[in-house]
Design a protein around this motif. Structure first.
Motif, PDB file in Angstrom:
ATOM      1  N   GLU A 123     -13.904   4.664 -44.075  1.00 16.05           N
ATOM      2  CA  GLU A 123     -12.880   4.452 -44.176  1.00 16.05           C
ATOM      3  C   GLU A 123     -12.440   4.409 -45.673  1.00 16.05           C
ATOM      4  OE1 GLU A 123     -12.830   0.862 -40.943  1.00 16.05           O
ATOM      5  OE2 GLU A 123     -12.956  -0.182 -42.779  1.00 16.05           O
ATOM      6  N   ASP A 126     -11.166   7.430 -46.485  1.00 19.02           N
ATOM      7  CA  ASP A 126      -9.576   7.458 -45.547  1.00 19.02           C
ATOM      8  C   ASP A 126      -8.955   6.556 -46.596  1.00 19.02           C
ATOM      9  OD1 ASP A 126      -7.894   8.400 -43.342  1.00 19.02           O
ATOM     10  OD2 ASP A 126      -7.796   5.873 -43.075  1.00 19.02           O
ATOM     11  N   SER A 129      -7.614   9.744 -48.873  1.00 20.44           N
ATOM     12  CA  SER A 129      -7.565  10.859 -48.306  1.00 20.44           C
ATOM     13  C   SER A 129      -6.169  10.571 -47.933  1.00 20.44           C
ATOM     14  CB  SER A 129      -8.526  11.304 -47.367  1.00 20.44           C
ATOM     15  OG  SER A 129      -8.766  10.980 -46.605  1.00 20.44           O
ATOM     16  N   ASN A 130      -5.599  10.031 -46.716  1.00 19.97           N
ATOM     17  CA  ASN A 130      -4.164   9.267 -46.051  1.00 19.97           C
ATOM     18  C   ASN A 130      -4.112   7.477 -47.409  1.00 19.97           C
ATOM     19  OD1 ASN A 130      -4.652  11.546 -44.313  1.00 19.97           O
ATOM     20  ND2 ASN A 130      -7.013  10.333 -43.544  1.00 19.97           N
ATOM     21  N   LYS A 131      -3.573   7.806 -47.890  1.00 21.51           N
ATOM     22  CA  LYS A 131      -3.180   6.607 -48.394  1.00 21.51           C
ATOM     23  C   LYS A 131      -2.434   5.378 -47.477  1.00 21.51           C
ATOM     24  CE  LYS A 131      -3.153   7.970 -53.802  1.00 21.51           C
ATOM     25  NZ  LYS A 131      -3.423   9.511 -52.962  1.00 21.51           N
ATOM     26  N   LYS A 132      -2.784   4.360 -48.060  1.00 19.51           N
ATOM     27  CA  LYS A 132      -1.922   3.837 -46.579  1.00 19.51           C
ATOM     28  C   LYS A 132      -0.748   2.853 -47.376  1.00 19.51           C
ATOM     29  CE  LYS A 132      -6.782   2.288 -44.894  1.00 19.51           C
ATOM     30  NZ  LYS A 132      -7.063   2.352 -43.500  1.00 19.51           N
ATOM     31  N   GLU A 133       0.225   2.377 -45.909  1.00 19.96           N
ATOM     32  CA  GLU A 133       1.085   2.345 -46.526  1.00 19.96           C
ATOM     33  C   GLU A 133       1.447   1.303 -48.327  1.00 19.96           C
ATOM     34  OE1 GLU A 133       4.880   0.479 -44.030  1.00 19.96           O
ATOM     35  OE2 GLU A 133       2.945   0.263 -43.192  1.00 19.96           O
ATOM     36  N   SER A 158     -11.033  16.010 -48.507  1.00 21.75           N
ATOM     37  CA  SER A 158     -10.102  15.624 -49.851  1.00 21.75           C
ATOM     38  C   SER A 158     -10.930  15.353 -51.001  1.00 21.75           C
ATOM     39  CB  SER A 158      -9.348  14.330 -49.598  1.00 21.75           C
ATOM     40  OG  SER A 158     -10.083  13.428 -49.583  1.00 21.75           O
TER      41      SER A 158
END
Length: 332
Positions: A123, A126, A129-133, A158
């Motif tokens: 997490e 993540d 690599s996949n930024k939170k809102e 990433s």
């Protein structure tokens, strides 16, 4: 339990002068995050007047929104030692202990950097690599807070810096985890922080996708790394070692594959450069990983055996030959 069907602004409000501390409970705002006149006026679980940040401190509880990643994230303080564990079936986030944290800055005006805890290493990765809102930037560093046991590979796709922070990541042995960390999709990963990654049953690192379709790059600055047969295998990518302590469980009595490349890719997409570190039962300057006399040392560096069966990589200009008991020993 605290439930509100519809709010214009929030479920819990601080005028900015009051301190609110939440240690537990279940909080549900049915219309949380629905579109309002602007992001500021969307209904949130918490809200604080004006620029008064950190007036709400959360130490526990369950929420129907990710309260670590509200638009005005600075208005809620959750210690980095705590994380939010998401329950997909219930649609809730529950406060638990974190194993690692990431430095994040929200996109809201005036937001300052803060450390956000995560319940798993995956997490935390993540989050980078996949930024939170509502997250604008991260410092791309995962800092460990606790020792962790993993039962499946950690896939990194990433750029990430791992600060082991003196902690240990251990793979379960039955069933074996292959590998502990796989780096692919062109990711650049750096390991530091004087911690340990241990896999007594299989590899520690694999660089590149298993089918050879993408590369992975790894730099190890320090730490202790122990694997079975191999610490790091390079399918495609660059492995750079500047420090650390490396050892393996032998394969059929041999330690020769402590660092290894896929033979067909060696020096053709799979590269190794070692300019520091200690290696148990394995000479990085003269081994058989890619055939007789394989030399993984960077230009200008060599390996010395000051302790029997332990080779240390240092700059060659610091080496001094010493004859002892009929053997050539090297010291610095």
């Amino acid at each position: 339990n605290y439930y509100l069907n519809k709010a214009v602004d929030c479920l819990i409000h601080s005028a900015g002068d009051e301190a609110v501390t939440v240690n537990g409970g279940t909080f549900t705002l049915a219309n949380v995050g629905e579109e309002g006149p602007s992001q500021n006026y969307n209904p949130w679980i918490f809200n604080v007047n004006g620029g008064n940040a950190g007036n709400v401190t959360v130490n526990g509880g369950t929420y129907n929104s990710d309260i670590n990643h509200l638009f005005w994230a600075n208005e809620v303080y959750i210690p980095e030692t705590l994380a939010l564990n998401y329950n997909a079936s219930a649609g809730t986030w529950t406060v638990v202990e974190s194993v690692a944290y990431v430095g994040e800055t929200a996109i809201s005006d005036g937001a300052s950097a803060r450390n956000v805890g995560y319940a798993t290493i995956e997490e935390a990765i993540d989050a980078i690599s996949n930024k939170k809102e509502y997250v604008g930037t991260t410092n791309e560093t995962v800092t460990m807070l606790k020792d962790v046991t993993v039962n499946a590979p950690i896939i990194v796709e990433s750029d990430v810096n791992f600060n082991l922070n003196g902690k240990t990541v251990t793979a379960v042995e039955d069933p074996a985890v292959y590998p502990v960390i796989r780096i692919q999709n062109g990711a650049d990963v750096t390991i530091a922080g004087e911690g340990s990654i241990i896999n007594n049953a299989d590899y520690v690192f694999v660089l590149g996708a298993s089918d050879g379709t993408s590369v992975g790059n790894l730099t190890i600055e320090n730490g202790t790394f122990h694997g079975a047969t191999t610490v790091a295998s390079v399918t495609k990518g660059n492995l750079i070692i500047t420090g650390g302590d490396f050892s393996v469980e032998p394969y059929q009595g041999s330690y020769e594959f402590l660092i290894n490349c896929i033979d067909a890719n060696y020096n053709n997409g799979a590269e190794v450069s070692i300019s520091g570190g200690k290696f148990q039962n394995w000479n990085p300057e003269n081994n058989a990983a890619e055939g007789a006399n394989t030399n993984f040392c960077a230009y200008g560096y060599g390996a010395i055996e000051n302790t029997p069966n332990v080779w240390t990589v240092i700059p060659k200009q610091t080496m001094t030959a010493v004859v002892k008991d009929g053997w050539n020993w090297f010291s610095y």
